[in-house]
Design a protein around this motif. Structure first.
Motif, PDB file in Angstrom:
ATOM      1  N   GLU A 299       0.706  -1.171   0.043  1.00 12.79           N
ATOM      2  CA  GLU A 299      -0.002   0.055  -0.068  1.00 12.79           C
ATOM      3  C   GLU A 299       1.005   1.025  -0.087  1.00 12.79           C
ATOM      4  OE1 GLU A 299      -2.522  -0.251   3.471  1.00 12.79           O
ATOM      5  OE2 GLU A 299      -3.587  -1.806   2.447  1.00 12.79           O
ATOM      6  N   GLY A 300       0.512   2.194  -0.711  1.00  8.70           N
ATOM      7  CA  GLY A 300       1.061   3.663  -1.232  1.00  8.70           C
ATOM      8  C   GLY A 300       2.284   3.253  -2.017  1.00  8.70           C
ATOM      9  N   GLU A 301       3.425   3.923  -1.165  1.00 12.21           N
ATOM     10  CA  GLU A 301       4.418   4.053  -2.359  1.00 12.21           C
ATOM     11  C   GLU A 301       5.409   2.236  -2.527  1.00 12.21           C
ATOM     12  OE1 GLU A 301       9.279   6.525  -2.383  1.00 12.21           O
ATOM     13  OE2 GLU A 301       7.554   6.896  -0.656  1.00 12.21           O
ATOM     14  N   VAL A 302       5.455   1.654  -3.899  1.00 15.76           N
ATOM     15  CA  VAL A 302       5.934   0.929  -4.186  1.00 15.76           C
ATOM     16  C   VAL A 302       7.630   1.488  -3.988  1.00 15.76           C
ATOM     17  CG1 VAL A 302       6.019  -0.867  -5.479  1.00 15.76           C
ATOM     18  CG2 VAL A 302       3.735  -0.051  -5.269  1.00 15.76           C
ATOM     19  N   ARG A 303       8.026   0.060  -3.074  1.00 17.98           N
ATOM     20  CA  ARG A 303       9.403   0.492  -2.899  1.00 17.98           C
ATOM     21  C   ARG A 303      10.676  -1.306  -3.766  1.00 17.98           C
ATOM     22  NH1 ARG A 303      11.442   3.121   2.445  1.00 17.98           N
ATOM     23  NH2 ARG A 303      10.988   5.376   1.820  1.00 17.98           N
ATOM     24  N   LEU A 304      11.048  -0.769  -4.598  1.00 18.79           N
ATOM     25  CA  LEU A 304      11.934  -2.482  -5.102  1.00 18.79           C
ATOM     26  C   LEU A 304      12.506  -2.640  -3.588  1.00 18.79           C
ATOM     27  CD1 LEU A 304      14.067  -1.258  -7.719  1.00 18.79           C
ATOM     28  CD2 LEU A 304      11.608  -2.356  -8.019  1.00 18.79           C
ATOM     29  N   SER A 305      12.951  -4.181  -3.783  1.00 20.03           N
ATOM     30  CA  SER A 305      13.724  -5.234  -2.788  1.00 20.03           C
ATOM     31  C   SER A 305      15.065  -4.975  -2.728  1.00 20.03           C
ATOM     32  CB  SER A 305      12.961  -6.735  -3.013  1.00 20.03           C
ATOM     33  OG  SER A 305      13.661  -7.078  -3.672  1.00 20.03           O
ATOM     34  N   PRO A 306      15.163  -4.930  -1.351  1.00 19.96           N
ATOM     35  CA  PRO A 306      17.210  -4.747  -1.598  1.00 19.96           C
ATOM     36  C   PRO A 306      17.374  -5.858  -2.430  1.00 19.96           C
ATOM     37  CG  PRO A 306      16.025  -4.699   1.034  1.00 19.96           C
ATOM     38  CD  PRO A 306      15.147  -5.223  -0.039  1.00 19.96           C
ATOM     39  N   SER A 307      16.842  -6.528  -2.915  1.00 20.80           N
ATOM     40  CA  SER A 307      17.592  -7.567  -3.576  1.00 20.80           C
ATOM     41  C   SER A 307      17.468  -7.641  -5.207  1.00 20.80           C
ATOM     42  CB  SER A 307      16.917  -9.205  -3.221  1.00 20.80           C
ATOM     43  OG  SER A 307      16.909  -9.981  -2.257  1.00 20.80           O
ATOM     44  N   LEU A 308      16.987  -6.901  -5.381  1.00 19.42           N
ATOM     45  CA  LEU A 308      16.705  -6.286  -6.576  1.00 19.42           C
ATOM     46  C   LEU A 308      17.293  -5.403  -6.933  1.00 19.42           C
ATOM     47  CD1 LEU A 308      15.099  -6.723  -9.738  1.00 19.42           C
ATOM     48  CD2 LEU A 308      13.000  -5.462  -8.623  1.00 19.42           C
ATOM     49  N   GLN A 309      17.012  -4.431  -5.935  1.00 18.39           N
ATOM     50  CA  GLN A 309      18.183  -2.945  -5.874  1.00 18.39           C
ATOM     51  C   GLN A 309      19.655  -3.376  -6.025  1.00 18.39           C
ATOM     52  OE1 GLN A 309      17.436  -0.263  -2.999  1.00 18.39           O
ATOM     53  NE2 GLN A 309      15.687  -0.447  -2.689  1.00 18.39           N
ATOM     54  N   HIS A 310      19.796  -4.436  -5.374  1.00 16.57           N
ATOM     55  CA  HIS A 310      22.005  -4.853  -5.631  1.00 16.57           C
ATOM     56  C   HIS A 310      21.778  -5.090  -7.479  1.00 16.57           C
ATOM     57  CE1 HIS A 310      23.917  -4.300  -1.757  1.00 16.57           C
ATOM     58  NE2 HIS A 310      22.191  -4.648  -1.585  1.00 16.57           N
ATOM     59  N   ALA A 311      20.911  -5.967  -7.596  1.00 15.59           N
ATOM     60  CA  ALA A 311      21.006  -6.969  -8.758  1.00 15.59           C
ATOM     61  C   ALA A 311      21.061  -5.822  -9.574  1.00 15.59           C
ATOM     62  CB  ALA A 311      20.100  -7.783  -8.987  1.00 15.59           C
ATOM     63  N   LEU A 312      19.837  -4.511  -9.696  1.00 14.11           N
ATOM     64  CA  LEU A 312      19.916  -3.097 -10.767  1.00 14.11           C
ATOM     65  C   LEU A 312      21.344  -2.470 -10.436  1.00 14.11           C
ATOM     66  CD1 LEU A 312      16.866  -2.207 -10.562  1.00 14.11           C
ATOM     67  CD2 LEU A 312      17.223  -3.355 -11.903  1.00 14.11           C
ATOM     68  N   HIS A 313      22.648  -2.369  -9.513  1.00 14.47           N
ATOM     69  CA  HIS A 313      23.335  -1.818  -9.143  1.00 14.47           C
ATOM     70  C   HIS A 313      24.739  -2.616  -9.869  1.00 14.47           C
ATOM     71  CE1 HIS A 313      22.025   1.576  -7.145  1.00 14.47           C
ATOM     72  NE2 HIS A 313      21.443   1.308  -6.098  1.00 14.47           N
ATOM     73  N   ALA A 314      24.559  -4.088  -9.232  1.00 14.86           N
ATOM     74  CA  ALA A 314      25.922  -5.378  -9.552  1.00 14.86           C
ATOM     75  C   ALA A 314      25.465  -4.779 -11.486  1.00 14.86           C
ATOM     76  CB  ALA A 314      25.189  -6.128  -9.505  1.00 14.86           C
ATOM     77  N   ALA A 315      24.809  -4.685 -12.337  1.00 16.93           N
ATOM     78  CA  ALA A 315      24.279  -4.476 -13.517  1.00 16.93           C
ATOM     79  C   ALA A 315      24.464  -3.758 -14.225  1.00 16.93           C
ATOM     80  CB  ALA A 315      22.613  -5.407 -14.362  1.00 16.93           C
ATOM     81  N   SER A 316      24.260  -2.574 -13.709  1.00 21.52           N
ATOM     82  CA  SER A 316      24.838  -1.326 -14.204  1.00 21.52           C
ATOM     83  C   SER A 316      25.911  -0.913 -13.850  1.00 21.52           C
ATOM     84  CB  SER A 316      24.345  -0.165 -12.934  1.00 21.52           C
ATOM     85  OG  SER A 316      24.462  -0.043 -11.610  1.00 21.52           O
ATOM     86  N   LEU A 317      26.835  -1.524 -12.614  1.00 22.18           N
ATOM     87  CA  LEU A 317      28.729  -1.993 -13.073  1.00 22.18           C
ATOM     88  C   LEU A 317      29.069  -2.171 -13.680  1.00 22.18           C
ATOM     89  CD1 LEU A 317      28.767  -1.715  -8.543  1.00 22.18           C
ATOM     90  CD2 LEU A 317      29.024  -0.035 -10.382  1.00 22.18           C
ATOM     91  N   THR A 318      28.554  -3.635 -13.968  1.00 19.89           N
ATOM     92  CA  THR A 318      29.030  -4.988 -15.491  1.00 19.89           C
ATOM     93  C   THR A 318      29.371  -3.711 -16.277  1.00 19.89           C
ATOM     94  OG1 THR A 318      28.318  -6.101 -13.378  1.00 19.89           O
ATOM     95  CG2 THR A 318      29.121  -6.528 -15.488  1.00 19.89           C
ATOM     96  N   LEU A 319      27.741  -3.422 -16.799  1.00 21.46           N
ATOM     97  CA  LEU A 319      27.875  -2.780 -18.069  1.00 21.46           C
ATOM     98  C   LEU A 319      29.062  -1.574 -18.521  1.00 21.46           C
ATOM     99  CD1 LEU A 319      26.231  -2.410 -20.729  1.00 21.46           C
ATOM    100  CD2 LEU A 319      24.191  -0.604 -19.405  1.00 21.46           C
ATOM    101  N   ALA A 320      29.169  -0.822 -17.012  1.00 22.64           N
ATOM    102  CA  ALA A 320      29.505   0.738 -17.292  1.00 22.64           C
ATOM    103  C   ALA A 320      30.960   0.302 -17.160  1.00 22.64           C
ATOM    104  CB  ALA A 320      29.911   1.477 -16.060  1.00 22.64           C
ATOM    105  N   LYS A 321      31.947  -0.940 -17.054  1.00 15.68           N
ATOM    106  CA  LYS A 321      33.207  -1.383 -16.640  1.00 15.68           C
ATOM    107  C   LYS A 321      32.758  -2.059 -18.300  1.00 15.68           C
ATOM    108  CE  LYS A 321      35.934  -5.007 -15.097  1.00 15.68           C
ATOM    109  NZ  LYS A 321      35.986  -6.707 -13.833  1.00 15.68           N
ATOM    110  N   HIS A 322      32.502  -3.170 -19.029  1.00 16.51           N
ATOM    111  CA  HIS A 322      32.621  -3.454 -19.665  1.00 16.51           C
ATOM    112  C   HIS A 322      32.548  -2.451 -21.591  1.00 16.51           C
ATOM    113  CE1 HIS A 322      33.485  -7.914 -18.409  1.00 16.51           C
ATOM    114  NE2 HIS A 322      32.673  -7.320 -17.371  1.00 16.51           N
TER     115      HIS A 322
END
Length: 386
Positions: A299-322
């Motif tokens: 209910e109210g504001e929907v936030r991403l789970s910490p697991s999904l946040q970590h996965a998104l941050h890891a994907a963005s770091l990998t994309l920036a590296k390669h």
């Protein structure tokens, strides 16, 4: 009775004389011999003198004139009416080595004998590195300010033995003569961009990193929800970078990244009674709070789970590296300058590995790439304290 006024036709007598196969063969042999004799006469009287004259004229030309004519022939590539390139047909073709008579090799000799020009080229590359670092905010923060100067450098000038390779793409050629399958030259930068689109290595690596991190953290979360003891996932370079970013955000008082053990909590509002008449204490003793709220509609504001946040941050770091931008490619006659440049700032010393391609005709660098080797603080303190 027949009418005498009607015309009367008499059939032509058919000849019963037929040629024997031997006569036909003899006729064919005599015809071929006559044509061959006429061809030899034409070659001896017309073509051979013409070829001899052309060969004599070619031998009388100087080496410079021969080279200019060969270059004109290479440049005179008529454009077809329509060219339809096909994907996955790009290929790289190596070029023959330089010859001593090439003007590019003469330019190499000129640079190798001019010490002042070599010093100017090396100084120009070192200054390009310094200016690039001064435009980077994080480098300025690391070095302690914009007052960055070149301390020393170790640069070498290398002369390539052959021109850079050329790229070709295959496809259908529509011309006045018909439809053909052939190769057409393509710009090297365009070929590299096309390969990056056809073979998205950076995207594939980031997708793999996303699903790998999400699977590992989801497995740990489910195990904790079920009350099972599990070992935390092994640290990776993405997790180390995330931990550093989280510490930096916490030091600023604005934590934007979740911690490694943080999980979303769902609190039941006091105005709503627990289902089935059970108290919140009984419900929490039967199931963990997170497991009870896995399938609950937020209910109210929907936030991403910490697991999904970590996965998104890891994907963005990998994309920036390669993901590497396509650099301008060197042209024919460029020399390579590479080595190390050490720069001194107010609070640190940085060593940068650099590779540049210098064009003697334009007297400038057409392409440069840098990589930070290490940074040394001028005043270091023990991290463990006094």
């Amino acid at each position: 009775k027949k009418d005498p006024s009607l015309p009367i036709y008499f059939p032509k007598p058919t000849s019963t004389v037929r040629r024997s196969p031997w006569k036909k063969l003899r006729y064919a042999v005599i015809t071929a011999a006559v044509y061959y004799f006429l061809f030899q006469v034409y070659m001896s009287v017309v073509l051979d003198p013409l070829f001899d004259w052309a060969e004599t004229e070619w031998e009388n030309l100087s080496e410079k004139e021969k080279m200019e004519m060969e270059q004109e022939e290479d440049e005179e590539d008529p454009e077809p009416l329509l060219f339809l390139p096909f994907p996955f047909t790009t290929k790289k073709v190596k070029q023959p080595p330089y010859r001593g008579s090439d003007p590019e090799w003469a330019g190499f000799l000129k640079i190798s004998k001019d010490q002042a020009m070599q010093k100017t080229i090396k100084g120009q590359l070192a200054d390009i590195v310094r200016q690039a670092l001064e435009r980077h905010p994080s480098i300025i923060s690391t070095m302690g300010g914009k007052n960055i100067r070149i301390k020393r450098s170790w640069l070498d000038i290398l002369y390539p033995p052959a021109p850079p390779p050329k790229h070709y793409v295959s496809g259908l050629i529509v011309d006045w003569d018909g439809l053909f399958w052939g190769d057409r030259p393509i710009d090297t930068s365009a070929a590299l961009q096309l390969d990056a689109i056809m073979y998205p290595k950076a995207v594939a690596m980031s997708a793999w990193s996303f699903w790998n991190v999400l699977f590992q953290r989801t497995k740990v979360d489910i195990s904790k929800a079920l009350g099972l003891e599990t070992e935390p996932p092994a640290p990776t370079w993405q997790s180390v970078m995330l931990e550093r970013s989280r510490e930096a955000e916490r030091s600023k008082g604005n934590p934007s990244l979740p911690g490694p053990d943080s999980r979303p909590t769902h609190v039941t509002p006091p105005s709503q009674p627990p289902p089935n008449g059970k108290t919140a204490q009984d419900n929490s003793s039967q199931f963990p709070v997170d497991f009870a709220g896995l399938f609950r509609k937020p209910e109210g504001e929907v936030r991403l789970s910490p697991s999904l946040q970590h996965a998104l941050h890891a994907a963005s770091l990998t994309l920036a590296k390669h993901r590497k931008p396509i650099q301008p490619q060197p042209t024919r006659g460029c020399v390579r300058v590479d080595g190390l440049v050490e720069l001194l700032g107010p609070s640190a010393v940085m060593t940068v590995a650099v590779v540049g391609w210098f064009d003697p005709q334009q007297k400038r660098f057409v392409s440069t790439s840098t990589e930070v080797k290490h940074v040394i603080r001028l005043k270091q303190r023990p991290l463990g304290g006094p």
